[in-house]
Design a protein around this motif. Structure first.
Motif, PDB file in Angstrom:
ATOM      1  N   ARG A 198       0.845  -1.211   0.000  1.00 52.25           N
ATOM      2  CA  ARG A 198       0.000   0.000   0.000  1.00 52.25           C
ATOM      3  C   ARG A 198       0.872   1.250   0.000  1.00 52.25           C
ATOM      4  O   ARG A 198       0.587   2.227  -0.685  1.00 52.25           O
ATOM      5  CB  ARG A 198      -0.943  -0.012   1.192  1.00 52.25           C
ATOM      6  N   SER A 199       1.951   1.215   0.751  1.00 51.55           N
ATOM      7  CA  SER A 199       2.878   2.351   0.794  1.00 51.55           C
ATOM      8  C   SER A 199       3.581   2.539  -0.549  1.00 51.55           C
ATOM      9  O   SER A 199       3.764   3.662  -1.012  1.00 51.55           O
ATOM     10  CB  SER A 199       3.900   2.121   1.903  1.00 51.55           C
ATOM     11  N   LEU A 200       3.963   1.431  -1.167  1.00 57.15           N
ATOM     12  CA  LEU A 200       4.649   1.491  -2.461  1.00 57.15           C
ATOM     13  C   LEU A 200       3.779   2.163  -3.518  1.00 57.15           C
ATOM     14  O   LEU A 200       4.278   2.909  -4.358  1.00 57.15           O
ATOM     15  CB  LEU A 200       5.039   0.083  -2.908  1.00 57.15           C
ATOM     16  N   HIS A 201       2.476   1.935  -3.462  1.00 56.87           N
ATOM     17  CA  HIS A 201       1.571   2.567  -4.425  1.00 56.87           C
ATOM     18  C   HIS A 201       1.699   4.086  -4.374  1.00 56.87           C
ATOM     19  O   HIS A 201       1.858   4.741  -5.395  1.00 56.87           O
ATOM     20  CB  HIS A 201       0.123   2.148  -4.160  1.00 56.87           C
ATOM     21  N   GLY A 202       1.638   4.637  -3.183  1.00 59.96           N
ATOM     22  CA  GLY A 202       1.751   6.093  -3.052  1.00 59.96           C
ATOM     23  C   GLY A 202       3.137   6.605  -3.382  1.00 59.96           C
ATOM     24  O   GLY A 202       3.292   7.624  -4.055  1.00 59.96           O
ATOM     25  N   ASP A 203       4.154   5.881  -2.933  1.00 65.93           N
ATOM     26  CA  ASP A 203       5.533   6.321  -3.166  1.00 65.93           C
ATOM     27  C   ASP A 203       5.919   6.298  -4.631  1.00 65.93           C
ATOM     28  O   ASP A 203       6.750   7.087  -5.076  1.00 65.93           O
ATOM     29  CB  ASP A 203       6.515   5.455  -2.370  1.00 65.93           C
ATOM     30  N   GLY A 204       5.344   5.379  -5.396  1.00 70.99           N
ATOM     31  CA  GLY A 204       5.732   5.242  -6.802  1.00 70.99           C
ATOM     32  C   GLY A 204       4.752   5.830  -7.784  1.00 70.99           C
ATOM     33  O   GLY A 204       4.899   5.662  -8.999  1.00 70.99           O
ATOM     34  N   ALA A 205       3.751   6.554  -7.291  1.00 67.07           N
ATOM     35  CA  ALA A 205       2.691   7.062  -8.166  1.00 67.07           C
ATOM     36  C   ALA A 205       3.201   7.931  -9.308  1.00 67.07           C
ATOM     37  O   ALA A 205       2.593   7.991 -10.370  1.00 67.07           O
ATOM     38  CB  ALA A 205       1.654   7.812  -7.346  1.00 67.07           C
ATOM     39  N   SER A 206       4.334   8.600  -9.121  1.00 73.45           N
ATOM     40  CA  SER A 206       4.847   9.483 -10.176  1.00 73.45           C
ATOM     41  C   SER A 206       5.688   8.734 -11.221  1.00 73.45           C
ATOM     42  O   SER A 206       6.039   9.318 -12.248  1.00 73.45           O
ATOM     43  CB  SER A 206       5.680  10.612  -9.571  1.00 73.45           C
ATOM     44  N   LEU A 207       6.024   7.487 -10.995  1.00 73.19           N
ATOM     45  CA  LEU A 207       6.879   6.763 -11.947  1.00 73.19           C
ATOM     46  C   LEU A 207       6.374   6.777 -13.391  1.00 73.19           C
ATOM     47  O   LEU A 207       7.181   6.931 -14.313  1.00 73.19           O
ATOM     48  CB  LEU A 207       7.092   5.321 -11.479  1.00 73.19           C
ATOM     49  N   PRO A 249      -3.581   9.757  -7.440  1.00 71.71           N
ATOM     50  CA  PRO A 249      -4.584  10.308  -6.520  1.00 71.71           C
ATOM     51  C   PRO A 249      -4.040  11.400  -5.597  1.00 71.71           C
ATOM     52  O   PRO A 249      -4.799  12.202  -5.080  1.00 71.71           O
ATOM     53  CB  PRO A 249      -5.020   9.085  -5.701  1.00 71.71           C
ATOM     54  N   GLN A 250      -2.729  11.445  -5.410  1.00 71.27           N
ATOM     55  CA  GLN A 250      -2.119  12.452  -4.531  1.00 71.27           C
ATOM     56  C   GLN A 250      -1.598  13.675  -5.290  1.00 71.27           C
ATOM     57  O   GLN A 250      -0.946  14.538  -4.697  1.00 71.27           O
ATOM     58  CB  GLN A 250      -0.958  11.824  -3.751  1.00 71.27           C
ATOM     59  N   ALA A 251      -1.858  13.755  -6.570  1.00 74.53           N
ATOM     60  CA  ALA A 251      -1.286  14.828  -7.399  1.00 74.53           C
ATOM     61  C   ALA A 251      -1.646  16.221  -6.903  1.00 74.53           C
ATOM     62  O   ALA A 251      -0.830  17.141  -6.989  1.00 74.53           O
ATOM     63  CB  ALA A 251      -1.724  14.667  -8.846  1.00 74.53           C
ATOM     64  N   SER A 252      -2.833  16.378  -6.373  1.00 72.15           N
ATOM     65  CA  SER A 252      -3.246  17.714  -5.932  1.00 72.15           C
ATOM     66  C   SER A 252      -2.441  18.191  -4.724  1.00 72.15           C
ATOM     67  O   SER A 252      -2.375  19.379  -4.454  1.00 72.15           O
ATOM     68  CB  SER A 252      -4.739  17.730  -5.605  1.00 72.15           C
ATOM     69  N   ALA A 253      -1.789  17.253  -4.016  1.00 72.33           N
ATOM     70  CA  ALA A 253      -1.001  17.636  -2.846  1.00 72.33           C
ATOM     71  C   ALA A 253       0.366  18.200  -3.228  1.00 72.33           C
ATOM     72  O   ALA A 253       0.972  18.937  -2.453  1.00 72.33           O
ATOM     73  CB  ALA A 253      -0.813  16.434  -1.917  1.00 72.33           C
ATOM     74  N   THR A 254       0.855  17.881  -4.425  1.00 74.78           N
ATOM     75  CA  THR A 254       2.204  18.313  -4.827  1.00 74.78           C
ATOM     76  C   THR A 254       2.252  18.805  -6.279  1.00 74.78           C
ATOM     77  O   THR A 254       3.125  18.407  -7.040  1.00 74.78           O
ATOM     78  CB  THR A 254       3.210  17.148  -4.668  1.00 74.78           C
ATOM     79  N   PRO A 255       1.361  19.697  -6.676  1.00 69.38           N
ATOM     80  CA  PRO A 255       1.364  20.135  -8.080  1.00 69.38           C
ATOM     81  C   PRO A 255       2.656  20.859  -8.467  1.00 69.38           C
ATOM     82  O   PRO A 255       3.101  20.774  -9.610  1.00 69.38           O
ATOM     83  CB  PRO A 255       0.148  21.060  -8.178  1.00 69.38           C
ATOM     84  N   GLU A 256       3.270  21.547  -7.509  1.00 62.71           N
ATOM     85  CA  GLU A 256       4.514  22.258  -7.823  1.00 62.71           C
ATOM     86  C   GLU A 256       5.621  21.277  -8.200  1.00 62.71           C
ATOM     87  O   GLU A 256       6.400  21.536  -9.112  1.00 62.71           O
ATOM     88  CB  GLU A 256       4.972  23.114  -6.641  1.00 62.71           C
ATOM     89  N   TRP A 257       5.707  20.149  -7.485  1.00 62.72           N
ATOM     90  CA  TRP A 257       6.748  19.163  -7.772  1.00 62.72           C
ATOM     91  C   TRP A 257       6.575  18.594  -9.173  1.00 62.72           C
ATOM     92  O   TRP A 257       7.536  18.504  -9.935  1.00 62.72           O
ATOM     93  CB  TRP A 257       6.719  18.016  -6.747  1.00 62.72           C
ATOM     94  N   TYR A 258       5.344  18.238  -9.533  1.00 62.60           N
ATOM     95  CA  TYR A 258       5.100  17.703 -10.868  1.00 62.60           C
ATOM     96  C   TYR A 258       5.426  18.729 -11.954  1.00 62.60           C
ATOM     97  O   TYR A 258       6.029  18.411 -12.971  1.00 62.60           O
ATOM     98  CB  TYR A 258       3.649  17.231 -11.009  1.00 62.60           C
ATOM     99  N   GLY A 259       5.019  19.957 -11.731  1.00 63.75           N
ATOM    100  CA  GLY A 259       5.315  21.000 -12.708  1.00 63.75           C
ATOM    101  C   GLY A 259       6.807  21.225 -12.880  1.00 63.75           C
ATOM    102  O   GLY A 259       7.308  21.356 -13.999  1.00 63.75           O
ATOM    103  N   GLU A 260       7.545  21.248 -11.778  1.00 66.81           N
ATOM    104  CA  GLU A 260       8.993  21.450 -11.835  1.00 66.81           C
ATOM    105  C   GLU A 260       9.689  20.263 -12.497  1.00 66.81           C
ATOM    106  O   GLU A 260      10.598  20.437 -13.309  1.00 66.81           O
ATOM    107  CB  GLU A 260       9.543  21.669 -10.420  1.00 66.81           C
TER     108      GLU A 260
END
Length: 119
Positions: free
Chosen positions: A29-38, A52-63
């Motif tokens: 379950r932890s791996l799912h969240g940790d690897g979601a950006s792969l 599902p966690q993208a809204s929490a870190t939009p700046e990181w994805y944009g950068e």
């Protein structure tokens, strides 16, 4: 048409267990969240990455997209009209798998497994 990518280690675990129901370990379950950006690293230009966690870190994805020239959209919900590309079929995906095996109509032992058309 753009594809939808989802990092889903739960599917690999389900393939390994090959059961309709099981409980995921906290590690998976932890791996799912940790690897979601792969998927953003292997998605094609114009593709969509579901996190599902993208809204929490939009700046990181944009950068990350800017620094590495990644042309993908990362969102926490999937817009309609996009095509998912499954790569594994687990029993719970089809609803056609019987638990265990038993006699078929002709008396022979059988186990019904899902076909790719079921997934």
């Amino acid at each position: 048409m753009a594809n939808v990518h989802l990092f889903n280690p739960e599917n690999d675990v389900a393939l390994g267990y090959w059961k309709n129901c099981f409980t995921l370990s906290p590690l998976v379950r932890s791996l799912h969240g940790d690897g979601a950006s792969l998927p953003m690293w292997y998605a094609s230009a114009g593709d969509f990455v579901f996190d599902p966690q993208a809204s929490a870190t939009p700046e990181w994805y944009g950068e990350a997209a800017r620094r590495f020239g990644l042309d993908v959209t990362v969102e926490g919900c999937v817009p309609s009209g996009l095509k998912g590309v499954p790569w594994g079929c687990v029993p719970s995906a089809s609803g056609n798998r019987r638990r265990g095996s038993g006699p078929g109509e002709d008396g022979a032992s059988q186990t019904v497994e899902p076909s790719p058309a079921d997934c």
